[in-house]
Design an enzyme around this catalytic site. Structure first.
Site, PDB file in Angstrom:
ATOM      1  CG  ASN A   1      -6.624  -0.907   1.648  1.00 43.63           C
ATOM      2  OD1 ASN A   1      -5.937  -0.509   0.714  1.00 43.63           O
ATOM      3  ND2 ASN A   1      -6.107  -1.393   2.760  1.00 43.63           N
TER       4      ASN A   1
ATOM      5  CG  HIS B   1      -3.248   3.214   2.716  1.00 44.02           C
ATOM      6  ND1 HIS B   1      -3.665   2.909   1.452  1.00 44.02           N
ATOM      7  CD2 HIS B   1      -3.315   2.061   3.437  1.00 44.02           C
ATOM      8  CE1 HIS B   1      -3.978   1.633   1.394  1.00 44.02           C
ATOM      9  NE2 HIS B   1      -3.783   1.095   2.584  1.00 44.02           N
TER      10      HIS B   1
ATOM     11  CB  CYS C   1      -0.937   0.010   1.193  1.00 47.59           C
ATOM     12  SG  CYS C   1      -1.934  -1.469   1.317  1.00 47.59           S
TER      13      CYS C   1
HETATM   14  O1  UT7 Z   1      -3.626  -1.737   3.539  1.00 52.11           O
HETATM   15  C1  UT7 Z   1      -2.941  -2.144   4.685  1.00 52.11           C
HETATM   16  C2  UT7 Z   1      -3.533  -1.528   5.817  1.00 52.11           C
HETATM   17  N1  UT7 Z   1      -4.659  -2.317   6.301  1.00 52.11           N
HETATM   18  C3  UT7 Z   1      -5.259  -1.838   7.333  1.00 52.11           C
HETATM   19  O2  UT7 Z   1      -4.893  -0.772   7.751  1.00 52.11           O
HETATM   20  C4  UT7 Z   1      -6.328  -2.628   8.050  1.00 52.11           C
HETATM   21  C5  UT7 Z   1      -6.159  -2.378   9.526  1.00 52.11           C
HETATM   22  N2  UT7 Z   1      -7.109  -3.073  10.374  1.00 52.11           N
HETATM   23  C6  UT7 Z   1      -8.395  -2.718  10.432  1.00 52.11           C
HETATM   24  O3  UT7 Z   1      -8.845  -1.868   9.711  1.00 52.11           O
HETATM   25  C7  UT7 Z   1      -9.258  -3.374  11.479  1.00 52.11           C
HETATM   26  O4  UT7 Z   1      -8.440  -4.090  12.386  1.00 52.11           O
HETATM   27  C8  UT7 Z   1     -10.311  -4.342  10.889  1.00 52.11           C
HETATM   28  C9  UT7 Z   1     -11.364  -3.546  10.167  1.00 52.11           C
HETATM   29  C10 UT7 Z   1      -9.661  -5.323   9.939  1.00 52.11           C
HETATM   30  C11 UT7 Z   1     -11.001  -5.116  12.008  1.00 52.11           C
HETATM   31  O5  UT7 Z   1     -11.571  -4.225  12.961  1.00 52.11           O
HETATM   32  P1  UT7 Z   1     -11.357  -4.485  14.510  1.00 52.11           P
HETATM   33  O6  UT7 Z   1     -12.125  -3.462  15.215  1.00 52.11           O
HETATM   34  O7  UT7 Z   1      -9.875  -4.552  14.738  1.00 52.11           O
HETATM   35  O8  UT7 Z   1     -12.065  -5.870  14.706  1.00 52.11           O
HETATM   36  P2  UT7 Z   1     -11.428  -7.228  15.244  1.00 52.11           P
HETATM   37  O9  UT7 Z   1     -10.472  -7.800  14.288  1.00 52.11           O
HETATM   38  O10 UT7 Z   1     -10.978  -6.997  16.653  1.00 52.11           O
HETATM   39  O11 UT7 Z   1     -12.723  -8.137  15.291  1.00 52.11           O
HETATM   40  C12 UT7 Z   1     -13.778  -7.878  16.202  1.00 52.11           C
HETATM   41  C13 UT7 Z   1     -14.878  -8.897  15.968  1.00 52.11           C
HETATM   42  C14 UT7 Z   1     -14.370 -10.317  15.923  1.00 52.11           C
HETATM   43  O12 UT7 Z   1     -15.352 -11.142  16.540  1.00 52.11           O
HETATM   44  P3  UT7 Z   1     -15.136 -11.711  18.034  1.00 52.11           P
HETATM   45  O13 UT7 Z   1     -13.867 -12.498  17.970  1.00 52.11           O
HETATM   46  O14 UT7 Z   1     -15.007 -10.483  18.889  1.00 52.11           O
HETATM   47  O15 UT7 Z   1     -16.361 -12.499  18.261  1.00 52.11           O
HETATM   48  C15 UT7 Z   1     -14.324 -10.641  14.458  1.00 52.11           C
HETATM   49  O16 UT7 Z   1     -14.462 -12.019  14.195  1.00 52.11           O
HETATM   50  O17 UT7 Z   1     -15.487  -8.656  14.704  1.00 52.11           O
HETATM   51  C16 UT7 Z   1     -15.521  -9.873  13.967  1.00 52.11           C
HETATM   52  N3  UT7 Z   1     -15.434  -9.552  12.541  1.00 52.11           N
HETATM   53  C17 UT7 Z   1     -16.530  -9.307  11.803  1.00 52.11           C
HETATM   54  N4  UT7 Z   1     -17.829  -9.297  12.094  1.00 52.11           N
HETATM   55  C18 UT7 Z   1     -18.683  -8.990  11.108  1.00 52.11           C
HETATM   56  C19 UT7 Z   1     -14.334  -9.428  11.781  1.00 52.11           C
HETATM   57  N5  UT7 Z   1     -14.685  -9.110  10.537  1.00 52.11           N
HETATM   58  C20 UT7 Z   1     -16.044  -9.028  10.525  1.00 52.11           C
HETATM   59  C21 UT7 Z   1     -16.970  -8.723   9.523  1.00 52.11           C
HETATM   60  N6  UT7 Z   1     -18.287  -8.717   9.849  1.00 52.11           N
HETATM   61  N7  UT7 Z   1     -16.616  -8.426   8.255  1.00 52.11           N
END
Ligand code: UT7
Length: 342
Positions: free
Chosen positions: A299, A269, A129
């Site tokens: 993204n 980004h 990225c």
């Molecule tokens: O280009 C390179 C740069 N990339 C990035 O910058 C991405 C950076 N990361 C992020 O943007 C965020 O970490 C995410 C959007 C990927 C995830 O958000 P988060 O607030 O960090 O969520 P998490 O990974 O802590 O997940 C929280 C919960 C989990 O469930 P449990 O374990 O708490 O029951 C996930 O399984 O949300 C669940 N989850 C979803 N639920 C519904 C993860 N993805 C989804 C989804 N829909 N699409």
């Protein structure tokens, strides 16, 4: 004493009076729109979860027969037309991507052929990225050293080809598209004032596509192990993205002796709205200084800031003479910041 029989072309290089400016930008996104409601039918997710956790509402998906080189070509042609540059006058094409049409030859070479830039050298840059800012910095070196007068920098991705459409943690985040910039020496402007690049290979494993290289060549086993898809530890990437983009921004501003309020438009980004907000807050930026279009495109990796820059210019949010701060972060880890007098 240097040998007088050998002419060293570099001895005549002189940065004084030389600038590297972006003469014009262009972008392209595919027609097909994939909404959060569409994704609800593919994986266990909701529009509410995606919107509240990322800010993304929809993303563009390339057609089956539309490749990274095609999108790059469209963006490049728009930028060249606006810059009034004949493709035959392009001397170098730098294409940033993690989704090349194929491992080799470089997608930059395929674009060179498609746009008719037959006099240009061409290569790909793989900085995920962060690739577009890496490309700008590399291109700048060639312009400032008077090696070339016209360089085309492109960021282009068909991420839909490496996203695991069964993994809700990642498939909701990404989209396809391309952006391009024509770099030239222009008078009466400072152009690209500085570009900082950084990397940390110790954290390579938190964002990668493990299969397809010599470590895990394509085999039926690697395919069934789903190694050819993008893998990400979202929370780790999130934390590192905020820290790295903030640090890079401060370094770039310090080099130019600028305070954040002098920047007209900050273009980070476009990964996640919460990342954009966190970076803006840490830099002490006003909300209206931070540009975002991730609501519509998600993204798009190396294409992200290039598309956003093109839209910021198109929408009149940036005018000639304004200062722009580009901030990037991606796999590698890699990051960067560029300050540009537009
Ligand atoms: O280009 C390179 C740069 N990339 C990035 O910058 C991405 C950076 N990361 C992020 O943007 C965020 O970490 C995410 C959007 C990927 C995830 O958000 P988060 O607030 O960090 O969520 P998490 O990974 O802590 O997940 C929280 C919960 C989990 O469930 P449990 O374990 O708490 O029951 C996930 O399984 O949300 C669940 N989850 C979803 N639920 C519904 C993860 N993805 C989804 C989804 N829909 N699409």
């Amino acid at each position: 004493m240097t040998n007088p029989a050998i002419k060293n072309p570099r001895a005549e290089h002189d940065f004084v009076g030389r600038t590297c400016s972006i003469s014009a930008v262009g972008s392209y996104v595919p027609e097909k729109v994939l909404t959060n409601a569409d994704l609800e039918k593919l994986v266990d997710t909701t529009d509410d979860w995606i919107t509240s956790r990322t800010g993304i509402r929809e993303r563009r998906i390339a057609a089956d027969d539309e490749y990274t080189s095609d999108m790059a070509t469209r963006a490049a042609q728009r930028a060249l037309e606006r810059a009034e540059v004949d493709p035959a006058d392009v001397e170098l094409i730098i294409l940033a991507t993690i989704t090349p049409d194929m491992p080799f030859p470089a997608t930059a070479c395929l674009v060179q052929e498609k746009i008719g830039a037959h006099n240009a050298a061409a290569f790909d840059v793989e900085a995920a990225c962060s690739g577009f800012v890496y490309g700008l910095e590399i291109g700048q070196q060639f312009i400032m050293s008077r090696t070339y007068d016209t360089v085309l920098v492109i960021g282009a991705e068909k991420l839909s080809s490496i996203v695991d459409w069964e993994d809700r943690n990642t498939c909701v985040l990404f989209g396809d598209g391309a952006g391009a910039a024509v770099l030239q020496n222009r008078e009466n402007t400072h152009g690209l004032l500085t570009a900082c690049m950084g990397a940390d290979g110790r954290k390579a494993s938190i964002l990668s596509q493990p299969g397809g290289g010599c470590l895990h060549p394509a085999t039926s086993q690697s395919v069934s192990d789903r190694l050819h898809y993008l893998k990400m530890d979202g929370q780790e990437v999130f934390k590192n993205a905020v820290t790295a983009m903030t640090t890079a921004a401060r370094e770039a501003l310090a080099r130019c002796e600028l305070e954040i309020d002098r920047i007209k438009c900050i273009i980070p980004h476009q990964a996640n709205m919460r990342i954009l907000n966190a970076v803006g807050d840490r830099l002490g930026a006003r909300e209206d200084q931070v540009f975002s279009n991730l609501q519509r495109y998600g993204n798009t990796s190396a294409a992200s800031v290039a598309i956003a820059l093109d839209e910021a210019v198109e929408q009149g949010q940036v005018e000639r003479g304004d200062l722009i701060l580009l901030l990037v972060f991606g796999a590698g880890l890699t990051w960067g910041a560029a300050v540009i007098e537009w």
